[in-house]
Write a protein that holds these residues in place. Structure first.
Motif, PDB file in Angstrom:
ATOM      1  N   LEU A 192      10.106   2.368   4.922  1.00  0.00           N
ATOM      2  CA  LEU A 192      10.046   3.296   3.795  1.00  0.00           C
ATOM      3  C   LEU A 192       8.835   3.022   2.910  1.00  0.00           C
ATOM      4  O   LEU A 192       8.230   3.940   2.368  1.00  0.00           O
ATOM      5  CB  LEU A 192      11.327   3.205   2.959  1.00  0.00           C
ATOM      6  N   LYS A 193       8.452   1.759   2.800  1.00  0.00           N
ATOM      7  CA  LYS A 193       7.310   1.384   1.953  1.00  0.00           C
ATOM      8  C   LYS A 193       5.968   1.618   2.634  1.00  0.00           C
ATOM      9  O   LYS A 193       5.017   2.091   2.023  1.00  0.00           O
ATOM     10  CB  LYS A 193       7.408  -0.091   1.559  1.00  0.00           C
ATOM     11  N   ARG A 194       5.878   1.299   3.956  1.00  0.00           N
ATOM     12  CA  ARG A 194       4.566   1.268   4.572  1.00  0.00           C
ATOM     13  C   ARG A 194       4.602   1.456   6.089  1.00  0.00           C
ATOM     14  O   ARG A 194       3.766   0.901   6.808  1.00  0.00           O
ATOM     15  CB  ARG A 194       3.861  -0.051   4.239  1.00  0.00           C
ATOM     16  N   GLY A 195       5.543   2.234   6.606  1.00  0.00           N
ATOM     17  CA  GLY A 195       5.653   2.359   8.053  1.00  0.00           C
ATOM     18  C   GLY A 195       5.321   3.719   8.636  1.00  0.00           C
ATOM     19  O   GLY A 195       5.328   3.884   9.858  1.00  0.00           O
ATOM     20  N   TYR A 196       5.011   4.690   7.797  1.00  0.00           N
ATOM     21  CA  TYR A 196       4.798   6.052   8.299  1.00  0.00           C
ATOM     22  C   TYR A 196       3.418   6.237   8.918  1.00  0.00           C
ATOM     23  O   TYR A 196       3.225   7.067   9.797  1.00  0.00           O
ATOM     24  CB  TYR A 196       5.003   7.045   7.154  1.00  0.00           C
ATOM     25  N   TYR A 197       2.452   5.454   8.443  1.00  0.00           N
ATOM     26  CA  TYR A 197       1.072   5.595   8.910  1.00  0.00           C
ATOM     27  C   TYR A 197       0.731   4.475   9.903  1.00  0.00           C
ATOM     28  O   TYR A 197       1.055   3.309   9.657  1.00  0.00           O
ATOM     29  CB  TYR A 197       0.104   5.552   7.734  1.00  0.00           C
ATOM     30  N   PRO A 303       8.041   9.042   2.737  1.00  0.00           N
ATOM     31  CA  PRO A 303       8.423   7.950   1.836  1.00  0.00           C
ATOM     32  C   PRO A 303       7.264   7.051   1.411  1.00  0.00           C
ATOM     33  O   PRO A 303       7.243   6.569   0.276  1.00  0.00           O
ATOM     34  CB  PRO A 303       9.446   7.162   2.669  1.00  0.00           C
ATOM     35  N   ASN A 304       6.303   6.780   2.309  1.00  0.00           N
ATOM     36  CA  ASN A 304       5.170   5.927   1.953  1.00  0.00           C
ATOM     37  C   ASN A 304       4.340   6.559   0.849  1.00  0.00           C
ATOM     38  O   ASN A 304       3.958   5.895  -0.124  1.00  0.00           O
ATOM     39  CB  ASN A 304       4.278   5.686   3.162  1.00  0.00           C
ATOM     40  N   LEU A 305       4.042   7.831   1.007  1.00  0.00           N
ATOM     41  CA  LEU A 305       3.257   8.555   0.008  1.00  0.00           C
ATOM     42  C   LEU A 305       4.000   8.593  -1.321  1.00  0.00           C
ATOM     43  O   LEU A 305       3.414   8.408  -2.393  1.00  0.00           O
ATOM     44  CB  LEU A 305       2.979   9.972   0.514  1.00  0.00           C
ATOM     45  N   MET A 306       5.302   8.791  -1.250  1.00  0.00           N
ATOM     46  CA  MET A 306       6.119   8.821  -2.458  1.00  0.00           C
ATOM     47  C   MET A 306       6.095   7.469  -3.168  1.00  0.00           C
ATOM     48  O   MET A 306       5.984   7.400  -4.396  1.00  0.00           O
ATOM     49  CB  MET A 306       7.560   9.189  -2.091  1.00  0.00           C
ATOM     50  N   THR A 307       6.170   6.389  -2.393  1.00  0.00           N
ATOM     51  CA  THR A 307       6.159   5.045  -2.971  1.00  0.00           C
ATOM     52  C   THR A 307       4.833   4.747  -3.663  1.00  0.00           C
ATOM     53  O   THR A 307       4.801   4.192  -4.771  1.00  0.00           O
ATOM     54  CB  THR A 307       6.425   3.996  -1.875  1.00  0.00           C
ATOM     55  N   ILE A 308       3.728   5.129  -3.029  1.00  0.00           N
ATOM     56  CA  ILE A 308       2.407   4.901  -3.613  1.00  0.00           C
ATOM     57  C   ILE A 308       2.242   5.700  -4.900  1.00  0.00           C
ATOM     58  O   ILE A 308       1.773   5.191  -5.922  1.00  0.00           O
ATOM     59  CB  ILE A 308       1.300   5.268  -2.608  1.00  0.00           C
ATOM     60  N   LEU A 309       2.636   6.970  -4.866  1.00  0.00           N
ATOM     61  CA  LEU A 309       2.489   7.829  -6.043  1.00  0.00           C
ATOM     62  C   LEU A 309       3.386   7.372  -7.191  1.00  0.00           C
ATOM     63  O   LEU A 309       3.083   7.616  -8.357  1.00  0.00           O
ATOM     64  CB  LEU A 309       2.799   9.282  -5.681  1.00  0.00           C
ATOM     65  N   ALA A 310       4.497   6.707  -6.842  1.00  0.00           N
ATOM     66  CA  ALA A 310       5.407   6.187  -7.871  1.00  0.00           C
ATOM     67  C   ALA A 310       5.043   4.763  -8.268  1.00  0.00           C
ATOM     68  O   ALA A 310       5.845   4.066  -8.902  1.00  0.00           O
ATOM     69  CB  ALA A 310       6.844   6.238  -7.364  1.00  0.00           C
ATOM     70  N   LEU A 311       3.836   4.319  -7.876  1.00  0.00           N
ATOM     71  CA  LEU A 311       3.331   2.982  -8.215  1.00  0.00           C
ATOM     72  C   LEU A 311       4.280   1.880  -7.737  1.00  0.00           C
ATOM     73  O   LEU A 311       4.491   0.861  -8.414  1.00  0.00           O
ATOM     74  CB  LEU A 311       3.088   2.874  -9.720  1.00  0.00           C
ATOM     75  N   GLY A 312       4.872   2.116  -6.549  1.00  0.00           N
ATOM     76  CA  GLY A 312       5.716   1.105  -5.932  1.00  0.00           C
ATOM     77  C   GLY A 312       7.157   1.099  -6.378  1.00  0.00           C
ATOM     78  O   GLY A 312       7.940   0.250  -5.939  1.00  0.00           O
ATOM     79  N   ASN A 313       7.540   2.038  -7.246  1.00  0.00           N
ATOM     80  CA  ASN A 313       8.907   2.032  -7.775  1.00  0.00           C
ATOM     81  C   ASN A 313       9.522   3.430  -7.734  1.00  0.00           C
ATOM     82  O   ASN A 313       9.841   4.005  -8.769  1.00  0.00           O
ATOM     83  CB  ASN A 313       8.909   1.490  -9.206  1.00  0.00           C
TER      84      ASN A 313
END
Length: 391
Positions: A192-197, A303-313
């Motif tokens: 969810l954090k970093r697996g889509y790319y 989810p990765n893009l969402m996590t980055i745009l939400a500054l990790g939270n």
């Protein structure tokens, strides 16, 4: 005569191309069709996939791989390259990132018409429209849409765990099985954090995602829609606004006011960033399977893009919905539900945490509760992570 530097460039690219895991659409592509187009968001592995095909078929045909932004094209055209390639008995021409070449559609049409035996495969931005511009290629090109890694592909690429793709019906019947992984949830959290790319394990992942966002908006969309730099900045601001609210039902008046634009421009702007792979728009059933229904919710694309745009939270509830939307849209006619989160065919899905009850869908035939934070399911309670095994 073909410039030898093009062959040197191809060979250099092939030397660094991983030949292990193949993406989910690799075996679905009709590689021998006369003209094939593969489109998708930046960074999902389109270039790697066609280089894999070339590497495994070099002994069969005369192939050439070029990137459309190669300096060669500052003095030569695609048509000229194709003409010379055919004269040297070339049979398969691969053009990467064709959207970076100004007159790509017109010249591809000419190549198609003039060289009946030449096979052409090209990749491009997901916003690329084969019906736009001077040449309508829709009757000539076999098009494929490519998305990022599923959870299943993430396990194969980063954890050397191979398993088949499961159909929706197999997932709902609790048939998903990963014998080499006893506890999938820690890996699911990482996905969810970093697996889509596919470049997720490289240094500077967060910075590269920011680059993907900037280049998508400032280059891909700007070129496609012929927009000014000021409009590109508004699109970036729109993405930022959406990221704080998604998933949400779009309010065109509020967005127009926030961006300082006409309300009439809001739907077009949303479509631009949707086509470019930055957001997704969930529609109702009024448009049928053509996906032309009324937009009910707007999601960040993955989810990765969402996590980055939400500054990790990111909000965990929104993240769960985003994952389900992102994974299930690839193989299924995903639509909004009037009583719950999603609908696919005869099934209605309610997505939540491990204690999510079926109260909201208890009187609905085909109601499914999708629970996060559980390893195995039972009855109509299905673990969220299993829906990442669909492609």
């Amino acid at each position: 005569m073909i410039d030898n530097s093009l062959y040197e460039y191809m060979n250099a690219m092939l030397r660094t191309t991983p030949l292990g895991m193949k993406r989910y659409i690799y075996d679905e592509i009709e590689w021998e069709a006369k003209m094939v187009g593969i489109v998708g968001p930046r960074g999902v592995g389109k270039s790697t996939m066609i280089l894999q095909y070339i590497a495994q078929n070099r002994d069969k045909d005369h192939l050439l791989y070029v990137s459309a932004d190669n300096i060669y094209f500052s003095a030569h055209s695609l048509v000229e390259l194709a003409d010379n390639f055919v004269k040297e008995n070339g049979t398969h021409l691969f053009i990467d990132e064709v959207h970076k070449y100004k007159d790509w559609s017109r010249e591809l049409k000419q190549i198609y018409d003039v060289h009946p035996k030449l096979k052409v495969t090209f990749t491009g931005s997901s916003i690329l429209d084969i019906q736009k511009g001077e040449a309508d290629l829709s009757r000539r090109v076999l098009m494929y849409q490519m998305q990022g890694l599923s959870f299943r592909e993430y396990l194969a690429l980063f954890h050397n765990t191979q398993t088949k793709a499961y159909t929706l019906h197999e997932i709902l019947a609790h048939k998903v099985n990963i014998p080499t992984i006893e506890h999938p949830l820690p890996l699911f959290r990482d996905y969810l954090k970093r697996g889509y790319y596919p470049f997720s394990n490289e240094l500077g992942f967060e910075f590269r995602i920011q680059q993907v966002i900037s280049q998508t908006i400032e280059s891909d969309i700007a070129q496609f829609a012929d927009i000014k730099a000021s409009t590109a900045r508004k699109l970036k601001k729109m993405l930022s606004i959406v990221s704080t609210l998604a998933p949400y039902k779009p309010n065109y008046d509020n967005l127009a006011q926030e961006l300082g634009i006409s309300k009439n421009n809001v739907p077009d702007y949303l479509v631009y960033i949707e086509k470019a792979g930055m957001i997704g728009q969930l529609r109702d059933e009024t448009g049928g399977l053509r996906g032309l229904g009324k937009v009910e919710k707007v999601y960040i694309d993955n989810p990765n893009l969402m996590t980055i745009l939400a500054l990790g939270n990111p909000d965990i509830g929104n993240l769960r919905e985003t994952f389900f939307y992102n994974q299930m849209r690839v193989r299924n006619p995903l639509m909004s539900s009037k009583v719950s989160d999603f609908r696919i065919e005869e099934y209605t899905f309610e997505v939540g945490g491990k204690n999510k009850s079926q109260k909201q869908i208890e009187n609905i035939e085909g109601g499914i509760v999708v629970r996060d934070d559980i390893e195995i399911g039972h009855g109509n309670f299905v673990p969220l992570w299993m829906f990442g095994m669909n492609y």
